[in-house]
Design a protein around this motif. Structure first.
Motif, PDB file in Angstrom:
ATOM      1  N   ARG A 179       0.816  -1.222   0.000  1.00  0.00           N
ATOM      2  CA  ARG A 179       0.000   0.000   0.000  1.00  0.00           C
ATOM      3  C   ARG A 179       0.845   1.266   0.000  1.00  0.00           C
ATOM      4  O   ARG A 179       0.472   2.264  -0.592  1.00  0.00           O
ATOM      5  CB  ARG A 179      -0.928   0.018   1.210  1.00  0.00           C
ATOM      6  N   VAL A 180       1.970   1.240   0.699  1.00  0.00           N
ATOM      7  CA  VAL A 180       2.776   2.458   0.833  1.00  0.00           C
ATOM      8  C   VAL A 180       3.951   2.522  -0.141  1.00  0.00           C
ATOM      9  O   VAL A 180       4.494   3.610  -0.364  1.00  0.00           O
ATOM     10  CB  VAL A 180       3.292   2.651   2.280  1.00  0.00           C
ATOM     11  N   ALA A 181       4.343   1.398  -0.708  1.00  0.00           N
ATOM     12  CA  ALA A 181       5.542   1.362  -1.554  1.00  0.00           C
ATOM     13  C   ALA A 181       5.503   2.346  -2.716  1.00  0.00           C
ATOM     14  O   ALA A 181       6.494   3.056  -2.947  1.00  0.00           O
ATOM     15  CB  ALA A 181       5.799  -0.059  -2.048  1.00  0.00           C
ATOM     16  N   PRO A 182       4.418   2.452  -3.478  1.00  0.00           N
ATOM     17  CA  PRO A 182       4.427   3.412  -4.585  1.00  0.00           C
ATOM     18  C   PRO A 182       4.626   4.857  -4.117  1.00  0.00           C
ATOM     19  O   PRO A 182       5.370   5.616  -4.743  1.00  0.00           O
ATOM     20  CB  PRO A 182       3.048   3.242  -5.238  1.00  0.00           C
ATOM     21  N   THR A 183       4.022   5.207  -3.016  1.00  0.00           N
ATOM     22  CA  THR A 183       4.179   6.567  -2.494  1.00  0.00           C
ATOM     23  C   THR A 183       5.607   6.791  -2.029  1.00  0.00           C
ATOM     24  O   THR A 183       6.216   7.835  -2.306  1.00  0.00           O
ATOM     25  CB  THR A 183       3.189   6.824  -1.342  1.00  0.00           C
ATOM     26  N   VAL A 184       6.169   5.834  -1.329  1.00  0.00           N
ATOM     27  CA  VAL A 184       7.554   5.951  -0.850  1.00  0.00           C
ATOM     28  C   VAL A 184       8.504   6.074  -2.042  1.00  0.00           C
ATOM     29  O   VAL A 184       9.414   6.916  -2.040  1.00  0.00           O
ATOM     30  CB  VAL A 184       7.930   4.753   0.046  1.00  0.00           C
ATOM     31  N   LEU A 185       8.282   5.283  -3.077  1.00  0.00           N
ATOM     32  CA  LEU A 185       9.129   5.328  -4.268  1.00  0.00           C
ATOM     33  C   LEU A 185       9.009   6.680  -4.973  1.00  0.00           C
ATOM     34  O   LEU A 185      10.017   7.290  -5.344  1.00  0.00           O
ATOM     35  CB  LEU A 185       8.746   4.195  -5.216  1.00  0.00           C
ATOM     36  N   ARG A 186       7.804   7.178  -5.127  1.00  0.00           N
ATOM     37  CA  ARG A 186       7.573   8.475  -5.762  1.00  0.00           C
ATOM     38  C   ARG A 186       8.250   9.597  -4.980  1.00  0.00           C
ATOM     39  O   ARG A 186       8.928  10.459  -5.544  1.00  0.00           O
ATOM     40  CB  ARG A 186       6.076   8.735  -5.894  1.00  0.00           C
ATOM     41  N   VAL A 187       8.104   9.596  -3.667  1.00  0.00           N
ATOM     42  CA  VAL A 187       8.711  10.632  -2.824  1.00  0.00           C
ATOM     43  C   VAL A 187      10.239  10.532  -2.868  1.00  0.00           C
ATOM     44  O   VAL A 187      10.930  11.549  -2.966  1.00  0.00           O
ATOM     45  CB  VAL A 187       8.172  10.546  -1.378  1.00  0.00           C
ATOM     46  N   ALA A 188      10.771   9.328  -2.840  1.00  0.00           N
ATOM     47  CA  ALA A 188      12.226   9.153  -2.887  1.00  0.00           C
ATOM     48  C   ALA A 188      12.801   9.688  -4.192  1.00  0.00           C
ATOM     49  O   ALA A 188      13.808  10.412  -4.191  1.00  0.00           O
ATOM     50  CB  ALA A 188      12.583   7.672  -2.717  1.00  0.00           C
ATOM     51  N   ILE A 189      12.167   9.364  -5.305  1.00  0.00           N
ATOM     52  CA  ILE A 189      12.645   9.877  -6.595  1.00  0.00           C
ATOM     53  C   ILE A 189      12.497  11.394  -6.636  1.00  0.00           C
ATOM     54  O   ILE A 189      13.382  12.104  -7.124  1.00  0.00           O
ATOM     55  CB  ILE A 189      11.891   9.207  -7.765  1.00  0.00           C
ATOM     56  N   GLY A 190      11.408  11.904  -6.099  1.00  0.00           N
ATOM     57  CA  GLY A 190      11.203  13.349  -6.045  1.00  0.00           C
ATOM     58  C   GLY A 190      12.294  14.051  -5.257  1.00  0.00           C
ATOM     59  O   GLY A 190      12.815  15.093  -5.675  1.00  0.00           O
ATOM     60  N   LEU A 191      12.651  13.485  -4.113  1.00  0.00           N
ATOM     61  CA  LEU A 191      13.714  14.082  -3.292  1.00  0.00           C
ATOM     62  C   LEU A 191      15.056  14.074  -4.024  1.00  0.00           C
ATOM     63  O   LEU A 191      15.812  15.053  -3.956  1.00  0.00           O
ATOM     64  CB  LEU A 191      13.838  13.341  -1.957  1.00  0.00           C
ATOM     65  N   VAL A 192      15.360  12.992  -4.719  1.00  0.00           N
ATOM     66  CA  VAL A 192      16.613  12.915  -5.474  1.00  0.00           C
ATOM     67  C   VAL A 192      16.644  14.002  -6.542  1.00  0.00           C
ATOM     68  O   VAL A 192      17.648  14.706  -6.705  1.00  0.00           O
ATOM     69  CB  VAL A 192      16.802  11.511  -6.093  1.00  0.00           C
TER      70      VAL A 192
END
Length: 158
Positions: free
Chosen positions: A30-43
């Motif tokens: 449930r949270v993995a797509p959001t975590v992945l999106r935020v991580a790429i955004g931060l990079v």
């Protein structure tokens, strides 16, 4: 006289978790797509800001990749573009457009292997990457992550 038949439409639900690991996988899913999106955004935001303030460790690499663009313009413009992509990813809008733009930007980084191979390969050997070459090659993972998010978004909107 017409007859109507009362049919129930049953909702298809996944099987309930059978054990603790199934429960963990379901929560992570449930949270993995959001975590992945935020991580790429931060990079993107971080790397972009480094370019904007003139502290990017890859400035030489970027200039060697696009030598026809004036150096004083290239890094700040590219940096602000990356910041904008990262901010859009962090906010989550516009979703598909941002993911496609991020994927194309990441794919464009491989131009350095054509434009400046001496900065990416040791002794001209494409199997012996320099630190710059490794830095760019890791973008394959980010491209895969962007593709995963695009596929997830497609499934979620159906």
């Amino acid at each position: 006289m017409s007859t109507t038949e009362d049919r129930r439409v049953e909702e298809v639900r996944p099987d309930p978790p059978r054990g603790w690991w199934d429960h963990v996988e379901r929560r992570v899913g449930r949270v993995a797509p959001t975590v992945l999106r935020v991580a790429i955004g931060l990079v993107f935001v971080w790397f972009g800001l480094l370019k904007v303030v003139g502290e990017s460790p890859v400035a030489e690499l970027v200039h060697a990749t696009l030598p026809w663009v004036p150096a004083a313009v290239l890094l700040p413009v590219l940096g602000w573009f990356e910041v904008a992509l990262g901010a859009a990813l962090l906010v989550g809008r516009p979703w598909r457009t941002t993911l496609v733009a991020a994927g194309l930007h990441l794919a464009g980084t491989f131009l350095v292997f054509v434009q400046a191979p001496d900065l990416t390969w040791s002794d001209g050997n494409p199997l012996l990457l320099t630190a710059n070459g490794e830095f760019v090659l890791k973008n394959l993972v980010l491209i895969g992550a962007v593709l995963m998010l695009l596929a997830h978004d497609r499934r979620a909107t159906r």
